[in-house]
Scaffold this motif. Structure first.
Motif, mmCIF file in Angstrom:
data_model
loop_
_atom_site.group_PDB
_atom_site.id
_atom_site.type_symbol
_atom_site.label_atom_id
_atom_site.label_comp_id
_atom_site.label_asym_id
_atom_site.label_seq_id
_atom_site.Cartn_x
_atom_site.Cartn_y
_atom_site.Cartn_z
ATOM 1 N N PHE A 129 115.326 22.795 24.307
ATOM 2 C CA PHE A 129 115.442 22.727 23.193
ATOM 3 C C PHE A 129 116.522 24.041 22.926
ATOM 4 C CE2 PHE A 129 117.309 21.887 19.208
ATOM 5 C CZ PHE A 129 117.559 21.381 19.447
ATOM 6 N N HIS A 130 116.479 25.085 23.101
ATOM 7 C CA HIS A 130 117.130 26.103 22.174
ATOM 8 C C HIS A 130 118.242 26.329 23.221
ATOM 9 C CE1 HIS A 130 118.676 29.345 20.132
ATOM 10 N NE2 HIS A 130 119.046 30.458 20.815
ATOM 11 N N LEU A 131 118.607 25.926 24.582
ATOM 12 C CA LEU A 131 119.840 26.737 25.416
ATOM 13 C C LEU A 131 120.352 25.259 25.931
ATOM 14 C CD1 LEU A 131 116.774 28.024 28.341
ATOM 15 C CD2 LEU A 131 118.775 29.131 27.121
ATOM 16 N N ASP A 132 119.567 23.855 25.587
ATOM 17 C CA ASP A 132 120.455 22.672 24.830
ATOM 18 C C ASP A 132 121.223 22.450 23.882
ATOM 19 O OD1 ASP A 132 119.939 21.904 27.873
ATOM 20 O OD2 ASP A 132 118.326 20.611 26.802
ATOM 21 N N PHE A 133 120.775 23.289 22.563
ATOM 22 C CA PHE A 133 121.540 22.561 21.830
ATOM 23 C C PHE A 133 122.782 24.294 22.011
ATOM 24 C CE2 PHE A 133 122.547 25.529 17.449
ATOM 25 C CZ PHE A 133 122.276 24.105 16.881
ATOM 26 N N GLU A 134 121.925 25.143 22.341
ATOM 27 C CA GLU A 134 123.773 26.927 22.541
ATOM 28 C C GLU A 134 124.672 26.302 23.267
ATOM 29 O OE1 GLU A 134 123.715 28.672 20.243
ATOM 30 O OE2 GLU A 134 122.175 28.149 18.931
ATOM 31 N N THR A 135 123.951 25.342 24.525
ATOM 32 C CA THR A 135 125.014 25.063 25.357
ATOM 33 C C THR A 135 126.400 24.074 25.223
ATOM 34 O OG1 THR A 135 123.608 25.800 27.320
ATOM 35 C CG2 THR A 135 125.354 23.689 27.600
ATOM 36 N N ILE A 136 125.730 23.085 24.464
ATOM 37 C CA ILE A 136 126.657 21.825 23.692
ATOM 38 C C ILE A 136 127.058 22.266 22.750
ATOM 39 C CG2 ILE A 136 125.831 19.721 21.917
ATOM 40 C CD1 ILE A 136 123.377 19.322 23.174
ATOM 41 N N HIS A 137 126.515 23.484 21.372
ATOM 42 C CA HIS A 137 127.711 24.448 21.007
ATOM 43 C C HIS A 137 128.044 23.186 19.847
ATOM 44 C CE1 HIS A 137 128.612 28.513 20.019
ATOM 45 N NE2 HIS A 137 129.841 28.237 19.844
ATOM 46 N N PRO A 138 127.125 22.614 18.839
ATOM 47 C CA PRO A 138 127.482 22.155 18.358
ATOM 48 C C PRO A 138 129.149 22.050 16.822
ATOM 49 C CG PRO A 138 125.798 21.717 17.769
ATOM 50 C CD PRO A 138 125.892 23.308 19.046
ATOM 51 N N PHE A 139 128.065 23.207 16.609
ATOM 52 C CA PHE A 139 129.474 23.526 15.773
ATOM 53 C C PHE A 139 129.821 24.676 15.121
ATOM 54 C CE2 PHE A 139 124.950 23.420 14.300
ATOM 55 C CZ PHE A 139 125.078 22.495 12.979
ATOM 56 N N CYS A 140 131.423 24.852 14.990
ATOM 57 C CA CYS A 140 132.933 25.671 15.211
ATOM 58 C C CYS A 140 132.529 27.036 14.861
ATOM 59 C CB CYS A 140 133.836 25.270 14.114
ATOM 60 S SG CYS A 140 134.706 23.996 14.664
ATOM 61 N N ASP A 141 131.118 27.350 13.767
ATOM 62 C CA ASP A 141 130.890 28.931 13.972
ATOM 63 C C ASP A 141 129.120 28.334 13.779
ATOM 64 O OD1 ASP A 141 130.956 31.102 13.953
ATOM 65 O OD2 ASP A 141 130.980 31.472 11.660
ATOM 66 N N GLY A 142 128.142 29.636 13.496
ATOM 67 C CA GLY A 142 127.176 29.826 13.324
ATOM 68 C C GLY A 142 126.129 29.256 14.398
ATOM 69 N N ASN A 143 126.376 28.669 15.375
ATOM 70 C CA ASN A 143 125.256 28.396 16.094
ATOM 71 C C ASN A 143 124.372 28.982 16.708
ATOM 72 O OD1 ASN A 143 127.184 25.399 17.370
ATOM 73 N ND2 ASN A 143 128.829 27.178 17.316
#
Length: 179
Positions: free
Chosen positions: A51-65
């Motif tokens: 999940f962490h790898l998916d979340f960071e790969t998506i990079h949903p925010f402009c900053d603070g991911n």
């Protein structure tokens, strides 16, 4: 901008990775959450790592991911009644390698190892304190027992001994004896 998904026209590049189009972020996060929540068979740390790898790969925010992603790891661990972990700056090279492994080969083992070692260290710290043991610096333990500093320090990093860090100083229970 803080705390909201990227919107149209807000593209992000981290190193060589270009995050998905902002229009896809909400759907991709929703899908990652569904996969995480519905997977009842996978070992919990493996699920958290993916999940962490998916979340960071998506990079949903402009900053603070990164900060948010690491807080989500801790929230997931706390929900499972495990202690929080810390991914330290000194460990960032391995942390970034985990993303390269995932992006290149969909390999999650590096992140799984980071999380498992971090969790072991956190548990070692808590059990040492809960037992009421006197805590000493690992360097003092090495000196008192005439041990090899590189060998013991490597064992601490690998968490094959119950050592832990406080303010970047390795510590251990005074009564620890290696079997």
């Amino acid at each position: 901008m803080a705390g909201r998904f990227r919107q149209k026209g807000e593209y992000v590049r981290v190193g060589m990775h270009i995050a998905p189009h902002p229009e896809h972020v909400a759907m991709m996060i929703h899908e990652a959450l569904l996969v995480y929540a519905s997977d009842l068979d996978t070992y919990f740390l493996d699920k958290v790592a993916k999940f962490h790898l998916d979340f960071e790969t998506i990079h949903p925010f402009c900053d603070g991911n990164g900060r948010m992603g690491r807080e989500i790891i801790n929230m997931q661990l706390l929900e499972l009644e495990f202690p929080r972990i810390t991914i330290r700056n000194k460990e960032k090279a391995t942390y970034y390698q985990a993303f390269r492994d995932y992006n290149d080969r969909q390999e999650t083992k590096t992140m799984e190892r980071i999380l498992s070692v971090g969790l072991l260290e956190s548990l070692h710290k808590r059990t040492t304190y809960l037992r009421g043991e006197k805590i000493i610096r690992l360097a003092d333990h090495i000196r008192q027992n005439k041990l090899s500093a590189p060998s013991v320090t490597n064992a601490a990093r690998r968490q094959t001994i119950p050592a832990f860090r406080e303010k970047e100083i390795w510590k251990i229970g005074q009564d620890y004896e290696r079997a």
